[in-house]
Design a protein around this motif. Structure first.
Motif, PDB file in Angstrom:
ATOM      1  N   PRO A 194       0.381   3.909  -3.330  1.00 46.37           N
ATOM      2  CA  PRO A 194      -0.896   4.361  -2.566  1.00 46.37           C
ATOM      3  C   PRO A 194      -1.994   4.328  -3.346  1.00 46.37           C
ATOM      4  N   GLY A 195      -3.005   4.359  -3.030  1.00 48.69           N
ATOM      5  CA  GLY A 195      -4.586   4.381  -3.606  1.00 48.69           C
ATOM      6  C   GLY A 195      -4.755   3.196  -4.473  1.00 48.69           C
ATOM      7  N   THR A 196      -3.841   2.145  -4.375  1.00 49.00           N
ATOM      8  CA  THR A 196      -4.117   0.938  -5.157  1.00 49.00           C
ATOM      9  C   THR A 196      -5.315   0.220  -4.486  1.00 49.00           C
ATOM     10  N   GLU A 206       5.360   1.651   8.703  1.00 48.54           N
ATOM     11  CA  GLU A 206       6.069   1.057   7.579  1.00 48.54           C
ATOM     12  C   GLU A 206       7.466   1.294   7.464  1.00 48.54           C
ATOM     13  N   ILE A 213       0.919  -1.148  -0.015  1.00 50.22           N
ATOM     14  CA  ILE A 213       0.114  -0.115  -0.029  1.00 50.22           C
ATOM     15  C   ILE A 213       0.874   1.420  -0.047  1.00 50.22           C
ATOM     16  N   ASN A 214       1.926   1.261   0.684  1.00 46.77           N
ATOM     17  CA  ASN A 214       2.871   2.321   0.790  1.00 46.77           C
ATOM     18  C   ASN A 214       3.662   2.407  -0.687  1.00 46.77           C
ATOM     19  N   LEU A 259       2.220   4.906   7.837  1.00 47.93           N
ATOM     20  CA  LEU A 259       3.506   5.286   7.622  1.00 47.93           C
ATOM     21  C   LEU A 259       4.527   4.976   8.370  1.00 47.93           C
ATOM     22  N   ASN A 313     -10.043   2.485  -2.629  1.00 49.23           N
ATOM     23  CA  ASN A 313      -8.549   2.999  -2.879  1.00 49.23           C
ATOM     24  C   ASN A 313      -8.018   2.866  -1.310  1.00 49.23           C
ATOM     25  N   TYR A 358      -5.004   3.755   1.442  1.00 49.11           N
ATOM     26  CA  TYR A 358      -3.796   4.450   1.667  1.00 49.11           C
ATOM     27  C   TYR A 358      -3.369   4.379   3.198  1.00 49.11           C
ATOM     28  N   LEU A 359      -2.154   4.657   3.318  1.00 50.32           N
ATOM     29  CA  LEU A 359      -1.613   4.577   4.739  1.00 50.32           C
ATOM     30  C   LEU A 359      -1.837   5.814   5.528  1.00 50.32           C
ATOM     31  N   VAL A 370      -4.525   1.935   7.995  1.00 48.64           N
ATOM     32  CA  VAL A 370      -4.948   2.261   6.631  1.00 48.64           C
ATOM     33  C   VAL A 370      -6.312   2.835   6.447  1.00 48.64           C
TER      34      VAL A 370
END
Lengths: 165, 165
Positions: B60-62, B115, B56-57, B112, B104, B106-107, B91
DNA sequence: TTGGAGTGTCAACAAAGCTGACGTATTGTG
DNA sequence: CACAATACGTCAGCTTTGTTGACACTCCAA
């Protein structure tokens, strides 16, 4: 030369380069285990059985304690796997000759047959990868892998290499 | 030169060499996961959480579907991990702008932070290994890893590399 | 408007790891 | 000899992370 080399190294070791390496290891490991996993899935076995079979084949007569150290799992976890392999006649457990507390582990004919099927599948992929990448790349591959190991595992790895010439 | 090279290759690809490569991957992967695992063990998280956070990091937006394909697990398995990460505020899941069925991912700030802790630990080991082995070895390492991947994973790996310049 | 894709979730289960505790040989040591 | 330590096996219980199968909801596109 030492200057240019250190400059090159600094350029090389960006976080982005390291991230890509990490992802490459992740994706490559998926491929690494995929072929044996497919074979094991058709039986009542898993990766844990594969690992036990591999290292018993590699060091026939090895003891349970030694296997525990190599695999890095608990006695109970290994025992569950080992029990099914012995019940199914793939592994033989003989009482130690010098120390009768120890159990020496060997693959039976059937165990050897499965080991060959599994490592054939895995070797086929490795062979293809080695061929694609070329000998110099393979040497580098091995060097980095060794540097990634924990010191203790590096020792075990080295002693396995010695024991088979 | 072509002759000596092919001779070298043949010599190189013995079963014994391949076996050593297989064992090297096994032991190196233990080291590869050891450091993040130690951090994760102090929380209620495991490797599956680490992998989700990592990718995800990285992208982003995956979407969930994309993440499923990268990780190679089932929807249910990923969802369980994702749910705890969302509940714990690491998340964020936003409804897709163009396609509102998609989510979508995002962290958050906290995500973050974790991560960074995890990948710092992993990068530190990789950095040391790269330094020990040298730049040429690293190039070979990467080449072999890429050749080991399944074609589909190689494509995903390549597209991740592009997306971050 | 209807089929299908993307997503979330429930239930049940399996593989494979873990801790803790205990028992039994066997061996080495005081 | 007595006793502690080692090697091994096992019972019980728990966790993480994967799996199937089923079902519902939302939304897009034909």
């Amino acid at each position: 030369m030492p200057d240019s080399h250190s400059g090159e190294s600094l350029l090389f070791l960006t976080d982005e380069q390291l991230r890509q390496g990490i992802e490459a290891v992740f994706f490559a490991y998926q491929g690494f285990t995929a072929d044996p996993d497919r074979i094991l899935a058709t039986m009542a076995y898993g990766r844990a059985h594969h690992r036990a079979i591999h290292f018993i084949n590699r060091a026939p007569g090895t003891t349970v304690t030694n296997l525990l150290a190599i695999l890095g799992v608990t006695k109970q976890s290994l025992n569950r796997v080992l029990r099914t392999l012995i019940e199914d006649g793939l592994v033989e457990s003989r009482v130690g000759a010098s120390d009768r507390r120890e159990r020496n582990l060997y693959l039976t004919e059937a165990g050897l047959a499965l080991e060959n099927r599994l490592s054939d599948a895995q070797r086929t992929r490795m062979r293809a990868a080695y061929r694609d990448a070329g000998p110099e790349a393979v040497a580098g591959f091995r060097r980095v892998l060794e540097a990634m190991m924990d010191p203790e595992m590096r020792r075990r790895y080295a002693s396995l290499r010695e024991s088979s010439q």
